[in-house]
Design a protein around this motif. Structure first.
Motif, PDB file in Angstrom:
ATOM      1  N   UNK A 156       0.979  -1.277   0.125  1.00 49.21           N
ATOM      2  CA  UNK A 156       0.085  -0.170  -0.080  1.00 49.21           C
ATOM      3  C   UNK A 156       0.961   1.139  -0.101  1.00 49.21           C
ATOM      4  N   UNK A 157       1.997   1.386   0.619  1.00 49.97           N
ATOM      5  CA  UNK A 157       2.630   2.505   0.812  1.00 49.97           C
ATOM      6  C   UNK A 157       3.663   2.438  -0.674  1.00 49.97           C
ATOM      7  N   UNK A 158       3.399   1.572  -1.567  1.00 51.57           N
ATOM      8  CA  UNK A 158       4.169   1.821  -2.989  1.00 51.57           C
ATOM      9  C   UNK A 158       3.366   2.571  -3.682  1.00 51.57           C
ATOM     10  N   UNK A 159       1.806   2.813  -3.420  1.00 52.81           N
ATOM     11  CA  UNK A 159       1.057   3.877  -4.023  1.00 52.81           C
ATOM     12  C   UNK A 159       1.676   5.342  -4.098  1.00 52.81           C
ATOM     13  N   UNK A 160       1.940   5.694  -5.224  1.00 54.12           N
ATOM     14  CA  UNK A 160       2.698   7.361  -5.105  1.00 54.12           C
ATOM     15  C   UNK A 160       2.479   7.796  -6.497  1.00 54.12           C
ATOM     16  N   UNK A 161       2.647   9.136  -6.545  1.00 58.83           N
ATOM     17  CA  UNK A 161       2.578   9.727  -7.904  1.00 58.83           C
ATOM     18  C   UNK A 161       4.056  10.081  -8.140  1.00 58.83           C
ATOM     19  N   UNK A 162       4.268  10.896  -9.175  1.00 54.64           N
ATOM     20  CA  UNK A 162       5.759  11.096  -9.417  1.00 54.64           C
ATOM     21  C   UNK A 162       6.507  12.070  -8.699  1.00 54.64           C
ATOM     22  N   UNK A 163       5.543  12.772  -7.611  1.00 56.75           N
ATOM     23  CA  UNK A 163       6.177  13.634  -6.740  1.00 56.75           C
ATOM     24  C   UNK A 163       6.143  13.119  -5.120  1.00 56.75           C
ATOM     25  N   UNK A 164       5.155  12.421  -4.747  1.00 58.59           N
ATOM     26  CA  UNK A 164       5.121  12.060  -3.413  1.00 58.59           C
ATOM     27  C   UNK A 164       4.281  10.668  -3.201  1.00 58.59           C
ATOM     28  N   UNK A 165       4.444  10.173  -1.811  1.00 59.20           N
ATOM     29  CA  UNK A 165       3.744   9.035  -1.536  1.00 59.20           C
ATOM     30  C   UNK A 165       2.403   9.562  -1.257  1.00 59.20           C
TER      31      UNK A 165
END
Length: 257
Positions: A99-108
């Motif tokens: 779940x902590x892998x979910x991110x955008x190009x800028x941040x978690x």
């Protein structure tokens, strides 16, 4: 955040939840003894999504990600707080890592805070969970109070309760409290509370070593007292403390509420 039973982990968790800013959203999971699918369901529901364990897990994970991205666009940062994290199965900890892998190009998209007993440190030390351990950016261990900490803690609690008189706990009583509680705040509260009741019951104005030892002898989990007379004294004074001390504690401004 790890620490022994009674050191205040749950209290700190609740304080964290109460101090979150308006742009932060808490996802509180008090009992994380869940299978991976149920952890995802719990997180989804806390995010306002309709979900149950029968839903395809890949679809559920996709919905969670979409919701997290939506919250990110609104400037809201979700924070998962898991109490009693030592109870999490290994596979659920791994699901949490994913779940902590979910991110955008800028941040978690998601932050996680774990609160648990020392067994959590042992669990995270397993080679199979090294990827989870490597994700931990900050950690803290709550240690028991030392003797000076206990003296300051008693003064603080009494002051908060409205007491401004002479020192109620003699130096020897503080030493006995440190010895019998092991510095665990929860035990300090219980033993000090009973010692105050005994002091009131015998008409005293200062807590003595014997009061603390008697209180500790009647407290499950307290360390063995240096004296064996504690329980005998407690039985002798107990009826008086029960009849008189309880009435005093029920009044507004009772000590150590």
């Amino acid at each position: 955040m790890s620490g022994e039973v009674g050191t205040g982990k749950t209290m700190l968790c609740r304080m964290l939840l109460s101090e979150l800013r308006e742009d932060e959203r808490a996802i509180y999971i008090p009992n994380p003894h869940l299978m991976p699918s149920m952890l995802r369901v719990a997180v989804a529901r806390e995010l306002g999504l309709e979900a149950d364990s029968r839903l395809d897990q890949n679809l559920l994970l996709s919905r969670i990600q979409d919701r997290l991205i939506e919250l990110g666009h609104e400037g809201i940062r979700p924070i998962v707080c898991l109490d009693e994290a030592q109870a999490m199965p290994d596979e659920t900890l791994e699901a949490l890592r994913l779940l902590t892998n979910l991110e955008t190009e800028k941040r978690k998209l998601l932050q996680v805070v774990l609160f648990g007993q020392p067994e959590l440190d042992e669990k995270l030390a397993k080679p199979s969970l090294r990827q989870v351990r490597q994700r931990i950016a900050w950690s803290c261990r709550l240690e028991p109070y030392d003797r000076n900490d206990i003296a300051a803690y008693l003064d603080h609690r009494l002051a908060v309760a409205g007491y401004d008189g002479h020192r109620l706990f003699r130096d020897g009583a503080v030493d006995a409290l440190h010895r019998t509680s092991g510095g665990i705040p929860r035990l300090i509260n219980i033993i000090a509370h009973k010692a105050l009741m005994l002091t009131y019951g015998r008409g005293g104005d200062t807590v003595r070593v014997a009061d603390v030892e008697a209180a500790a002898a009647d407290t499950d989990g307290a360390l063995e007292s240096a004296s064996n007379r504690g329980r005998t004294w407690l039985l002798a004074a107990g009826l008086v403390a029960l009849a008189i001390g309880v009435l005093a504690l029920l009044r507004p401004g009772g000590l150590l509420p």
